[in-house]
Design an enzyme around this catalytic site. Structure first.
Site, PDB file in Angstrom:
ATOM      1  N   THR A  92       1.238  -1.061  -0.043  1.00 50.34           N
ATOM      2  CA  THR A  92       0.152   0.014  -0.242  1.00 50.34           C
ATOM      3  C   THR A  92       1.074   1.513   0.925  1.00 50.34           C
ATOM      4  O   THR A  92       1.623   0.980   0.143  1.00 50.34           O
ATOM      5  CB  THR A  92      -0.931   0.230   1.182  1.00 50.34           C
ATOM      6  N   SER A  93       0.665   2.515  -0.734  1.00 50.62           N
ATOM      7  CA  SER A  93       0.814   3.989   0.058  1.00 50.62           C
ATOM      8  C   SER A  93       0.594   4.590   0.779  1.00 50.62           C
ATOM      9  O   SER A  93       0.868   4.851   0.951  1.00 50.62           O
ATOM     10  CB  SER A  93       0.781   4.554  -1.369  1.00 50.62           C
ATOM     11  N   GLY A  98      -1.617   5.083   6.956  1.00 48.07           N
ATOM     12  CA  GLY A  98      -2.038   4.266   8.094  1.00 48.07           C
ATOM     13  C   GLY A  98      -2.599   3.418   8.641  1.00 48.07           C
ATOM     14  O   GLY A  98      -2.608   2.440   9.339  1.00 48.07           O
ATOM     15  N   GLU A 133      -3.055  -2.698 -10.411  1.00 49.18           N
ATOM     16  CA  GLU A 133      -5.063  -2.965 -10.871  1.00 49.18           C
ATOM     17  C   GLU A 133      -5.240  -4.111  -9.988  1.00 49.18           C
ATOM     18  O   GLU A 133      -4.317  -5.390 -10.089  1.00 49.18           O
ATOM     19  CB  GLU A 133      -5.487  -2.807 -12.093  1.00 49.18           C
ATOM     20  N   ASP A 185      -7.059  -6.958   1.375  1.00 51.75           N
ATOM     21  CA  ASP A 185      -8.257  -6.360   0.545  1.00 51.75           C
ATOM     22  C   ASP A 185      -9.358  -6.299   1.266  1.00 51.75           C
ATOM     23  O   ASP A 185      -9.142  -7.521   2.354  1.00 51.75           O
ATOM     24  CB  ASP A 185      -8.592  -7.136  -0.710  1.00 51.75           C
ATOM     25  N   ARG A 197     -10.069  -7.378   9.856  1.00 54.88           N
ATOM     26  CA  ARG A 197      -8.588  -7.326   9.715  1.00 54.88           C
ATOM     27  C   ARG A 197      -8.407  -7.427  11.519  1.00 54.88           C
ATOM     28  O   ARG A 197      -7.328  -9.018  11.012  1.00 54.88           O
ATOM     29  CB  ARG A 197      -8.238  -5.447   9.886  1.00 54.88           C
TER      30      ARG A 197
END
Length: 193
Positions: A8-9, A12, A38, A67, A175
């Site tokens: 992830t970028s 957080g 993608e 995800d 999560r």
């Protein structure tokens, strides 16, 4: 493993994942912003595996990806894998979801999180999935969290995710459930250099 790339970028998300992996003795690092993956999978698990695999292959490093999203029973599982794209902002996403639910009494749904860890060659070493059932309120409650948290109510805690203290949410959330399933397996691969 000495380093684990988080696919992830989003700083957080890195912070949140770091909270779950406090026992793991390795450096967590964000993927580069320039590396875009993608999400073409049709399930949360497929998208988590796709992100982990592609980032691992591109960087030659062990990679973790997740995800997640909200699946509402009365909307046939929508927004599902499109949860983040259901509007431009959290407010728009919540408003759209509440508009589509209307006055229906059937407000059950679930948050789902899939996590995948890929080896340096892109093959998937581990994966897990966590689910938290709840109900969709008619209006937001609470100020913590993000996304759909203010309208996702967990009956056994009598709070929305946005009302829960962070330590409670980390434990009961989708999560949290996914990491709880993953952590015992993770100790088996974390000793790999």
């Amino acid at each position: 493993m000495k380093k684990l790339i988080v696919a992830t970028s989003n700083p957080g998300k890195l912070k949140e994942i770091r909270q779950y992996l406090t026992e793991l003795d390795c450096k967590l690092q964000l993927k580069p912003d320039t590396l875009e993956i993608e999400e073409t999978g049709t399930t949360f698990v497929e998208n988590a595996c796709l992100k982990a695999s592609q980032v691992a292959k591109a960087l030659g490093e062990w990679t973790i990806a997740d995800d997640s999203g909200l699946a509402v029973d009365a909307l046939n599982g929508a927004p599902g894998i499109y949860s983040a794209r259901y509007g431009l902002t959290d407010k728009e996403r919540i408003e759209r979801l509440l508009r589509e639910l209307g006055n229906t009494k059937q407000r059950q749904g679930q948050f789902v999180c899939a996590i995948a860890i890929a080896r340096r060659d892109g093959s998937i070493a581990l994966q897990s999935e966590g689910i938290c059932r709840g109900e969709i309120l008619t209006s937001p409650r609470g100020t913590e969290g993000f996304g759909y948290d203010p309208i996702f109510y967990v009956p056994q805690y009598k709070q929305t995710f946005a009302q829960m203290p962070p330590d409670v949410k980390y434990k009961v959330s989708h999560r949290g459930q996914a990491f709880e399933a993953l952590l015992p397996q993770l100790s088996e691969v974390s000793t790999i250099p």
